[in-house]
Scaffold this active site. Structure first.
Site, PDB file in Angstrom:
ATOM      1  N   LEU A  66     -28.622  44.408 -27.149  1.00 31.20           N
ATOM      2  CA  LEU A  66     -28.732  42.974 -27.414  1.00 31.20           C
ATOM      3  C   LEU A  66     -30.040  42.511 -26.800  1.00 31.20           C
ATOM      4  O   LEU A  66     -30.396  42.940 -25.689  1.00 31.20           O
ATOM      5  CB  LEU A  66     -27.566  42.202 -26.801  1.00 31.20           C
ATOM      6  CG  LEU A  66     -26.171  42.406 -27.426  1.00 31.20           C
ATOM      7  CD1 LEU A  66     -25.131  41.664 -26.616  1.00 31.20           C
ATOM      8  CD2 LEU A  66     -26.145  41.961 -28.878  1.00 31.20           C
ATOM      9  N   ASP A  67     -30.782  41.647 -27.554  1.00 27.65           N
ATOM     10  CA  ASP A  67     -32.044  41.179 -26.985  1.00 27.65           C
ATOM     11  C   ASP A  67     -31.774  40.318 -25.746  1.00 27.65           C
ATOM     12  O   ASP A  67     -30.646  39.883 -25.514  1.00 27.65           O
ATOM     13  CB  ASP A  67     -32.869  40.426 -28.029  1.00 27.65           C
ATOM     14  CG  ASP A  67     -32.150  39.223 -28.576  1.00 27.65           C
ATOM     15  OD1 ASP A  67     -31.505  39.357 -29.631  1.00 27.65           O
ATOM     16  OD2 ASP A  67     -32.224  38.151 -27.928  1.00 27.65           O
ATOM     17  N   THR A  68     -32.769  40.088 -24.978  1.00 28.17           N
ATOM     18  CA  THR A  68     -32.607  39.453 -23.673  1.00 28.17           C
ATOM     19  C   THR A  68     -31.929  38.092 -23.765  1.00 28.17           C
ATOM     20  O   THR A  68     -31.071  37.761 -22.926  1.00 28.17           O
ATOM     21  CB  THR A  68     -33.972  39.321 -22.991  1.00 28.17           C
ATOM     22  OG1 THR A  68     -34.600  40.599 -22.927  1.00 28.17           O
ATOM     23  CG2 THR A  68     -33.817  38.771 -21.582  1.00 28.17           C
TER      24      THR A  68
END
Length: 390
Positions: free
Chosen positions: A254-256
């Site tokens: 998952l992106d930040t």
């Protein structure tokens, strides 16, 4: 009586036997008398035996009174004066006579052949016996067949109990109800031994999670990097599992800035299949966007949106909530390319303000709080494995 006894003996043995006379005078028994042991009494009990005064002998060498009938005034062990002692060291002389000598050559009595001492066993022979006994007990252990040795593996009910299926008694009931499978075959008897590392164990069609594998679900907060370590020192997934002895790794990314469900495990094959496009495991996201949105947005996303790395298609789309211009939409897709949901909605003209992943295959985020880590139940692990044909 003395002359009568001698005459009767001489008549019985034969006249003119001067050798016997010499043996009598010498106090030694005749050869035929040496076959008998001397009795404890002082009187003779065999024919032809010598005796002194005070003995009672029948004519012709018949048995006297002996020890069975008593000896008279001299007693059982005493003989008359001048009589020879036949009792060995225990038998004394007659009344007033000297003690008889200890048993010597040619004399009968308890000190004869029957009373002779047994020679001691040599120490070398004892050492040989001890060495043979040690050698017999020091033989290498026999390699018995598995039927007679300790069985391999663990009992099935123990493995089920450790996997969280209940107590051992409850697991035995599951086996009795024929709800347990091992390598595709239904178990019909108790006591089956299995290898949790190699055997496939299912309950009600779902593969169980053994103790060697760990499965966790984390509600990742925004700002956390999807990696176990970060060289820049930012907060990462490894900060939530630092107290685990077994090395874990994350399933997908998952992106930040994206929140929501991310799985952690040490089951490499399961993690690989969950992220491989071949198995097409669906992921569900909630996206906050600004409206108004057209009615055909869902159809357009399902047909596919062209991106710089190819077309991206959604499996499902629906509006969950609408408050004025604020929309909360749900997007489901099985692709796992980087920032795929954000790029699709942005290409359609609706940039994402906030994105949360709420489901990964059969595992739902539910009401799990942000930043909380929980261990997956055995049922959830079984559903995951069935999803990717494990």
């Amino acid at each position: 009586m003395r002359s009568s006894g001698r005459n009767s003996n001489r008549n019985h043995r034969g006249a003119g036997n001067s050798r016997d006379d010499r043996q009598k005078r010498a106090g030694r028994p005749r050869p035929e008398e040496r076959r008998y042991d001397a009795g404890s009494g002082g009187g003779p009990d065999k024919p032809g035996r010598q005796g002194g005064p005070g003995k009672s002998a029948k004519p012709g060498g018949a048995k006297g009174q002996g020890r069975r009938q008593g000896q008279g005034q001299e007693g059982r062990q005493g003989q008359g004066p001048g009589g020879a002692s036949r009792g060995g060291p225990k038998a004394g002389a007659g009344a007033g006579g000297p003690k008889g000598p200890r048993t010597g050559p040619g004399q009968g009595g308890k000190g004869g052949a029957r009373g002779r001492s047994v020679p001691a066993r040599p120490r070398e022979y004892d050492a040989q016996i001890e060495e043979r006994n040690r050698a017999r007990h020091a033989k290498p252990a026999l390699k018995l067949p598995k039927t007679f040795g300790e069985a391999e593996g663990e009992r099935l009910q123990k493995v089920l109990a450790r996997a969280g299926m209940g107590s051992r008694r409850a697991c035995e009931e599951l086996i009795d109800q024929r709800r347990v499978e091992v390598n595709g075959e239904i178990v019909v008897e108790q006591g089956l031994r299995v290898d949790p590392e190699k055997d496939e164990i299912k309950v009600d069609g779902l593969t169980i999670a053994t103790q060697s594998y760990l499965f966790f679900a984390l509600n990742k907060p925004a700002g956390v990097v999807s990696s176990m370590e970060d060289p820049e020192g930012r907060q990462c997934l490894g900060d939530y599992v630092t107290n685990r002895e077994t090395r874990l790794f994350h399933v997908g990314r998952l992106d930040t800035e994206t929140e929501g469900l991310i799985l952690l495990t040490n089951h490499g094959e399961l993690a690989h299949r969950l992220t491989h496009p071949r198995y097409g495991v669906a992921k569900t996201y909630l996206a906050a966007i600004q409206g108004p949105i057209p009615r055909d947005l869902g159809k357009r996303l399902k047909e596919g949106v062209k991106l710089e790395d190819g077309y991206a298609r959604a499996d499902n789309f629906k509006v969950v909530e609408n408050t004025g211009k604020n929309y909360l939409v749900e997007v489901t897709l099985h692709e796992g390319r980087k920032h795929i949901v954000r790029r699709m909605l942005a290409e359609a003209g609706f940039p994402v303000d906030k994105l949360v992943r709420t489901r990964f295959g059969p595992i739902a985020l539910g009401d799990q709080k942000s930043g909380w880590l929980r261990r997956l139940t055995n049922t959830e692990v079984g559903m995951l494995m069935r999803e990717v044909d494990l």
